[in-house]
Design an enzyme around this catalytic site. Structure first.
Site, PDB file in Angstrom:
ATOM      1  N   GLY A   1       0.747  -1.142  -0.044  1.00  9.49           N
ATOM      2  CA  GLY A   1       0.063   0.031  -0.158  1.00  9.49           C
ATOM      3  C   GLY A   1       0.711   1.254  -0.042  1.00  9.49           C
ATOM      4  N   ALA A   2       2.001   1.270  -0.873  1.00 10.97           N
ATOM      5  CA  ALA A   2       2.851   2.373  -0.825  1.00 10.97           C
ATOM      6  C   ALA A   2       2.508   3.385  -1.860  1.00 10.97           C
ATOM      7  CB  ALA A   2       4.384   1.724  -1.056  1.00 10.97           C
ATOM      8  N   ASN A   3       1.290   3.478  -2.324  1.00 14.62           N
ATOM      9  CA  ASN A   3       1.170   4.422  -3.579  1.00 14.62           C
ATOM     10  C   ASN A   3       0.430   5.627  -2.889  1.00 14.62           C
ATOM     11  OD1 ASN A   3      -1.279   2.309  -3.364  1.00 14.62           O
ATOM     12  ND2 ASN A   3      -2.284   3.950  -4.346  1.00 14.62           N
ATOM     13  N   THR A   4      -0.038   5.578  -1.544  1.00 15.34           N
ATOM     14  CA  THR A   4      -0.486   6.825  -1.003  1.00 15.34           C
ATOM     15  C   THR A   4      -0.420   6.930   0.296  1.00 15.34           C
ATOM     16  OG1 THR A   4      -2.658   8.245  -1.056  1.00 15.34           O
ATOM     17  CG2 THR A   4      -2.959   5.848  -0.953  1.00 15.34           C
ATOM     18  N   GLY A   5      -0.671   7.750   0.947  1.00 14.31           N
ATOM     19  CA  GLY A   5      -0.985   8.011   2.561  1.00 14.31           C
ATOM     20  C   GLY A   5       0.295   7.333   3.310  1.00 14.31           C
ATOM     21  N   ILE A   6       0.257   6.804   4.349  1.00 12.90           N
ATOM     22  CA  ILE A   6       1.311   6.423   5.330  1.00 12.90           C
ATOM     23  C   ILE A   6       2.365   5.558   4.629  1.00 12.90           C
ATOM     24  CG2 ILE A   6       1.936   5.179   7.238  1.00 12.90           C
ATOM     25  CD1 ILE A   6      -0.899   5.900   8.333  1.00 12.90           C
ATOM     26  N   GLY A   7       1.886   4.602   3.750  1.00 11.82           N
ATOM     27  CA  GLY A   7       2.841   3.776   2.945  1.00 11.82           C
ATOM     28  C   GLY A   7       3.641   4.530   2.056  1.00 11.82           C
TER      29      GLY A   7
ATOM     30  N   SER B   1      -3.829  -0.606  14.460  1.00 12.67           N
ATOM     31  CA  SER B   1      -4.606   0.490  14.905  1.00 12.67           C
ATOM     32  C   SER B   1      -5.104   0.480  16.268  1.00 12.67           C
ATOM     33  CB  SER B   1      -5.651   0.672  13.823  1.00 12.67           C
ATOM     34  OG  SER B   1      -6.747   1.877  14.571  1.00 12.67           O
TER      35      SER B   1
ATOM     36  N   TYR C   1     -13.607  -3.537  10.841  1.00 11.59           N
ATOM     37  CA  TYR C   1     -12.146  -2.970  10.818  1.00 11.59           C
ATOM     38  C   TYR C   1     -11.579  -3.138  12.286  1.00 11.59           C
ATOM     39  CZ  TYR C   1      -8.486   0.696  10.617  1.00 11.59           C
ATOM     40  OH  TYR C   1      -7.387   1.162  10.821  1.00 11.59           O
TER      41      TYR C   1
END
Ligand code: NAP
Length: 285
Positions: A19-25, A142, A170
């Site tokens: 998940g490195a395309n956006t956000g924290i990643g 989380s 979640y």
């Protein structure tokens, strides 16, 4: 981009961030690459990852990975293993919240993506991580795992998300992240592979994409930036003292006590056995 985490020289280190395309990643991948690591961005869309690949340049590789499909997880792990490259750090960051549905293999969407996909991916890469020791596995969990107040209802992990908001599911998926971390650390004792789970903070990222716009705008104003969200993960990935605290749960760059369910050794063992069977690693029983 300032994460305020002083990183050591990571030249020669090989890293996968999901998940490195956006956000924290995205922030995590860029920071690790800037410190010299070669980083595989394990994401489900090359198109949505291209800007980050371009920003990092020569130290970045794309690894196609859709965590909602166990077949895709197997293909991604096989593609990486075929490179014969070492693996020093696996950051299991990808995740979704507040979405409803099921994975291709019929698991509740949040559980399937946030836990089961990462479980299989990690197990398939484990021998490579051990062979590359010292190595680390970081599971982005989380604080919501505290909200899983009834533990895990196994029946509800099969089929579509049942609640309207998906937030109960979640919380269970994030409890699974913490339990998986603890059980994996126990099994890896002495292998030179450190495992941590963490809460990144409440971060203004695309994870809130399902919240209706006026409310989302209001919420985002109170949240921290993805740069701040990457801090605890980068610290867990690199701080020397973490090697002595495998299995720990971290928040704000400090170890914290996770929920009572997260400390339940029998529950962690049961989750492991079921995950193995569901991911096709062991006969169902
Ligand atoms: N933001 C917060 O306040 C917060 C708080 C606590 C914990 N966390 C955790 O932090 C992690 C990162 O979240 P974020 O806030 O940075 O969220 P984000 O901006 O929404 O990023 C999530 C990432 O996960 C990827 N992803 C989602 N489903 C996937 C799938 N089926 N296969 C592969 N990748 C998939 C997304 O890819 P696409 O772009 O293709 O969808 C995206 O790259 C998550 O594990 C989340 O649970 C976040």
């Amino acid at each position: 981009m300032i994460t305020h985490v002083p990183l050591p020289d990571l030249a020669g280190k090989h890293v996968i961030v999901t998940g490195a395309n956006t956000g924290i990643g995205k922030v995590t991948a860029i920071a690790l690459a800037r410190a010299g690591a070669r980083v595989w961005l394990a994401c489900r869309s090359r198109e949505r990852t291209q800007a980050v690949l371009d920003e990092i340049g020569a130290n970045a590789e794309f690894l196609p990975l859709d965590l909602a499909s166990l077949a895709s997880v197997r293909e991604a792990a096989a593609a990486f293993l075929a490179l014969d490259a070492p693996l020093h750090l696996l950051v299991n960051n990808a995740g979704l919240a507040g979405q409803r549905g099921q994975t291709r293999d019929g698991f509740e969407l949040a559980f399937g993506v946030n836990h089961l996909g990462h479980f299989l991916f990690t197990i398939l890469l484990l021998e490579r991580l051990k062979a590359s020791a010292p190595a680390r596995i970081i599971n982005v969990a989380s604080r919501s795992h505290y909200q899983a107040r009834r533990g895990i209802d196994w029946e509800r992990l099969r089929g579509r998300t049942r609640t309207l908001t998906g937030l109960e599911e979640y919380a269970v998926s994030k409890l699974a992240n913490v339990l998986f971390t603890r059980e994996l650390a126990r099994r890896l004792h002495g292998a030179g592979v450190t495992v941590c789970s963490l809460h990144p903070g409440v971060i203004a990222s695309e994870i809130w994409r399902g919240v209706p716009w006026p409310l989302r705008q209001l919420m985002l104003g109170f949240m921290k930036t993805p740069e701040e969200g990457a801090r605890t993960g980068l610290w867990c990935a690199t701080a020397p003292e973490i090697a002595e605290r495998s299995g720990g749960y971290f928040d704000g760059c400090r170890e914290r006590r996770p929920s009572r369910f997260a400390l339940d050794v029998a529950l962690a063992g049961e989750l492991w056995r079921r995950s193995e069977a569901w991911a096709g690693l062991a006969p169902a029983g």
